[in-house]
Scaffold this motif. Structure first.
Motif, short mmCIF file in Angstrom:
data_model
loop_
_atom_site.label_atom_id
_atom_site.label_comp_id
_atom_site.label_asym_id
_atom_site.label_seq_id
_atom_site.Cartn_x
_atom_site.Cartn_y
_atom_site.Cartn_z
N THR A 34 0.91 -1.59 0.19
CA THR A 34 0.14 -0.06 0.30
C THR A 34 1.35 1.31 -0.16
OG1 THR A 34 -1.37 -1.47 1.05
CG2 THR A 34 -1.84 1.11 1.44
N GLU A 35 2.05 1.47 0.75
CA GLU A 35 2.69 2.36 0.24
C GLU A 35 3.38 2.98 -0.33
OE1 GLU A 35 5.72 4.52 4.06
OE2 GLU A 35 7.18 2.23 2.72
N ASP A 38 1.02 4.55 -2.79
CA ASP A 38 1.35 5.92 -2.14
C ASP A 38 2.23 6.19 -3.13
OD1 ASP A 38 -1.21 5.20 -1.15
OD2 ASP A 38 -0.50 5.51 0.67
N ASN A 41 2.05 6.98 -6.67
CA ASN A 41 0.98 7.58 -6.85
C ASN A 41 1.78 9.44 -7.06
OD1 ASN A 41 -0.67 5.59 -7.84
ND2 ASN A 41 -1.82 6.51 -5.58
N SER A 68 0.57 11.06 3.02
CA SER A 68 -0.31 9.23 2.64
C SER A 68 0.34 8.39 4.37
CB SER A 68 0.42 8.78 1.41
OG SER A 68 0.03 9.79 0.78
#
Length: 119
Positions: A34-35, A38, A41, A68
């Motif tokens: 997930t990190e 981020d 992105n 984030s």
């Protein structure tokens, strides 16, 4: 005499132990990816900005990373090439996730956005 069917208590405990270990791995690994998403992105968004310098891009990355919850990479660790039309940003980092005792998982990430500079 009817033959018994089903799992024994030991088999049930083994299945529960395996499911527990699998869940532990999932709960440790999902936040890492997930990190990474981020970070990717943020780099993509920053690569599209125009007329900004390297220092501004690093500061903006730190701001996006702070929102984030990214802790593995900072703006100062990025490779940044600011250009007039587009920017090139690259984050190459690793993250270690402790499992138990002295056992850990080590993840290596290398993501980039924008056009790489001509060599």
């Amino acid at each position: 005499m009817k033959k018994q069917q089903g799992l024994s208590v030991i088999a049930i405990l083994l299945v529960l132990a395996l499911v527990g270990a699998g869940l532990m791995l999932v709960f440790k690994i999902v936040p890492v990816y997930t990190e990474y998403g981020d970070v990717k992105n943020a780099l993509t968004a920053l690569s599209a900005e125009t007329n900004v310098g390297e220092q501004t891009l690093r500061q903006e990355f730190d701001g996006k990373a702070n929102v984030s919850g990214v802790t593995s990479v900072k703006g100062e660790n990025l490779m940044v090439v600011a250009g007039a039309g587009s920017n090139y940003l690259r984050a190459k980092y690793q993250r270690e996730v402790p499992l138990f005792g002295n056992v850990s998982l080590l993840f290596h990430f290398d993501t980039q956005a924008g056009q790489p500079p001509a060599q």
